[in-house]
Design a protein around this motif. Structure first.
Motif, short mmCIF file in Angstrom:
data_model
loop_
_atom_site.label_atom_id
_atom_site.label_comp_id
_atom_site.label_asym_id
_atom_site.label_seq_id
_atom_site.Cartn_x
_atom_site.Cartn_y
_atom_site.Cartn_z
N PHE A 56 13.23 60.51 51.02
CA PHE A 56 13.46 61.20 52.29
C PHE A 56 12.84 60.41 53.45
N ILE A 57 11.67 59.82 53.22
CA ILE A 57 11.01 59.04 54.28
C ILE A 57 11.85 57.84 54.69
N ILE A 58 12.42 57.14 53.68
CA ILE A 58 13.16 55.91 54.02
C ILE A 58 14.54 56.19 54.61
N THR A 59 14.97 57.46 54.64
CA THR A 59 16.22 57.75 55.36
C THR A 59 16.07 57.48 56.85
N PHE A 60 14.83 57.42 57.33
CA PHE A 60 14.57 57.17 58.75
C PHE A 60 14.18 55.71 59.01
N THR A 61 14.42 54.85 58.01
CA THR A 61 14.03 53.45 58.16
C THR A 61 15.17 52.52 57.75
N ASP A 62 15.03 51.27 58.17
CA ASP A 62 15.89 50.20 57.68
C ASP A 62 15.10 49.52 56.57
N LYS A 70 11.60 49.15 58.65
CA LYS A 70 11.61 49.29 60.10
C LYS A 70 12.07 50.70 60.46
N PHE A 71 11.27 51.42 61.23
CA PHE A 71 11.61 52.79 61.62
C PHE A 71 12.78 52.78 62.60
N ILE A 72 13.85 53.52 62.25
CA ILE A 72 15.04 53.57 63.11
C ILE A 72 15.46 55.00 63.42
N ALA A 73 14.54 55.95 63.18
CA ALA A 73 14.78 57.38 63.49
C ALA A 73 16.02 57.88 62.76
N PHE A 74 16.98 58.45 63.50
CA PHE A 74 18.14 59.11 62.87
C PHE A 74 19.37 58.20 62.81
N ASP A 75 19.19 56.90 62.93
CA ASP A 75 20.36 55.99 62.95
C ASP A 75 21.15 56.04 61.65
N ASN A 76 20.45 56.14 60.51
CA ASN A 76 21.17 56.21 59.22
C ASN A 76 22.00 57.49 59.13
N TRP A 77 21.46 58.60 59.61
CA TRP A 77 22.19 59.86 59.59
C TRP A 77 23.39 59.81 60.54
N LYS A 78 23.21 59.20 61.70
CA LYS A 78 24.33 59.05 62.63
C LYS A 78 25.42 58.17 62.03
N ARG A 79 24.99 57.14 61.32
CA ARG A 79 25.95 56.24 60.68
C ARG A 79 26.80 56.99 59.67
N PHE A 80 26.17 57.90 58.93
CA PHE A 80 26.93 58.66 57.93
C PHE A 80 28.06 59.46 58.56
N PHE A 81 27.77 60.14 59.64
CA PHE A 81 28.79 60.99 60.28
C PHE A 81 29.94 60.17 60.87
N TYR A 285 20.10 53.98 54.01
CA TYR A 285 21.39 54.65 54.12
C TYR A 285 21.82 55.24 52.78
N ALA A 286 21.52 54.54 51.69
CA ALA A 286 21.83 55.05 50.35
C ALA A 286 21.08 56.35 50.09
N SER A 287 19.85 56.46 50.60
CA SER A 287 19.08 57.70 50.44
C SER A 287 19.71 58.84 51.23
N VAL A 288 20.27 58.53 52.38
CA VAL A 288 20.99 59.55 53.15
C VAL A 288 22.16 60.09 52.32
N LEU A 289 22.91 59.20 51.69
CA LEU A 289 24.03 59.61 50.85
C LEU A 289 23.55 60.46 49.68
N ALA A 290 22.37 60.15 49.14
CA ALA A 290 21.81 60.94 48.04
C ALA A 290 21.50 62.36 48.49
N TYR A 291 20.96 62.52 49.68
CA TYR A 291 20.66 63.87 50.19
C TYR A 291 21.93 64.62 50.55
N VAL A 292 22.93 63.93 51.01
CA VAL A 292 24.23 64.57 51.27
C VAL A 292 24.82 65.08 49.96
N LEU A 293 24.71 64.27 48.91
CA LEU A 293 25.19 64.68 47.59
C LEU A 293 24.44 65.92 47.10
N PHE A 294 23.13 65.94 47.27
CA PHE A 294 22.34 67.10 46.88
C PHE A 294 22.79 68.35 47.64
N PHE A 295 23.05 68.20 48.92
CA PHE A 295 23.47 69.33 49.75
C PHE A 295 24.78 69.93 49.22
#
Length: 315
Positions: A56-62, A70-81, A285-295
């Motif tokens: 979950f922490i690395i969803t906010f990083t590159d 590298k901390f990139i805030a919500f960029d990975n989540w924005k990329r998913f949408f 970004y892969a971790s973001v996809l993992a959390y989307v899958l969980f959801f």
């Protein structure tokens, strides 16, 4: 006097003890339990809890393993949408689930009813036959499946179709057929397991329920749909949830047979996650996809529990 004082202190009620004293008394009383429990909790924390927190922490990083994240805030989540491939992978996963869940449950129930109607000797034989794919290596079954569904004249299914005058099919090379073939492979692999669950459920239904239905003049089909199916609701729920989770985690067949193709037709969410994580090294970004899958799995499981998770009374 000192001994009397100690005796009085030991006889204090739990409410009169301090928090530290209560905790100490609890650990002394259950020391043997914690002796075995602590290693398990450590293992669980290191290999389950920490990976969940870290992912979950690395969803906010590159995060690319090499170098500092590298901390990139919500960029990975924005990329998913805005990622068309991610949404297509999710849609492919939903379609695969539809092709997989219903046939798996239906065939598992059918085989269980069939085995229950056979004599014990034949029932044991057929249970072994139906369960054989479950214990067979998925790689072996995938190789057989690839040979059977070759998209040319050397494929077994195409040879069978030619007998009936049906032209050759592309199967795994067709963007409209490949997902069906992968779903068929998963059904073939898992249906024996589902059959065991349903068979155990059928064994748990009392005979006097069927005897009462027979006395009332209920036919086989009416008894099946009015008695057997409702009494199997706990099994329906368990099988539905496990097959749903399995269908959303489909990876091996897409990896072994189609590599996500043709034209991304079999690119499922887990396979896309693998590509992003282990091919492109975009672990954030892969971790973001993992959390989307969980959801998605969590929401669908809750819906299934809402409609299938009803109490069953055999009386």
């Amino acid at each position: 006097m000192e001994e009397i004082k100690q005796t009085i202190e030991t006889k204090k009620s739990p409410q009169e003890l301090s928090i530290f004293q209560r905790v100490l008394r609890h650990f002394k009383k259950h020391s043997l339990i914690y002796l075995f429990l602590v290693p398990i909790l450590i293992h669980f924390s290191v290999f389950y809890v920490w990976p969940i927190i870290f992912s979950f922490i690395i969803t906010f990083t590159d995060y690319q393993i090499v170098g500092s994240p590298k901390f990139i805030a919500f960029d990975n989540w924005k990329r998913f949408f805005n990622d068309a491939n991610a949404w297509r992978s999710i849609w492919n996963t939903f379609k695969f689930s539809l092709y997989y869940i219903v046939p798996t449950m239906a065939l598992g129930l059918f085989f269980a009813v069939l085995i229950q109607s056979l004599k014990r000797k034949w029932a044991t034989l057929f249970k072994g036959i139906f369960f054989l794919p479950v214990v067979t290596s998925f790689v072996v079954i995938s190789g057989i499946w690839a040979w059977m569904f070759k998209g040319n004249s050397s494929g077994f299914i195409n040879q069978l179709l030619s007998i009936f005058g049906i032209e050759e099919q592309l199967f795994l090379s067709s963007s409209t057929q490949a997902l069906f073939v992968l779903a068929g492979l998963s059904v073939f692999k898992v249906v024996g397991n589902t059959m065991i669950y349903y068979y155990a459920g059928l064994q748990g239904i009392p005979d006097d329920v069927y005897e009462a239905a027979e006395i009332d003049g209920s036919g086989r089909f009416r008894t099946f749909f009015k008695i057997t199916m409702p009494l199997l609701l706990p099994i329906h729920l368990y099988v539905a949830i496990t097959t749903t989770i399995g269908s959303f985690q489909i990876f091996d067949s897409a990896y072994l047979l189609t590599n996500g193709g043709p034209n991304y037709a079999t690119n499922t969410i887990v396979f896309y996650m693998y590509q992003q994580g282990f091919n492109a090294f975009n672990f954030g970004y892969a971790s973001v996809l993992a959390y989307v899958l969980f959801f998605f799995i969590f929401i669908i499981s809750m819906i299934q529990k809402r409609y299938l998770g009803k109490q069953v009374d055999y009386n």
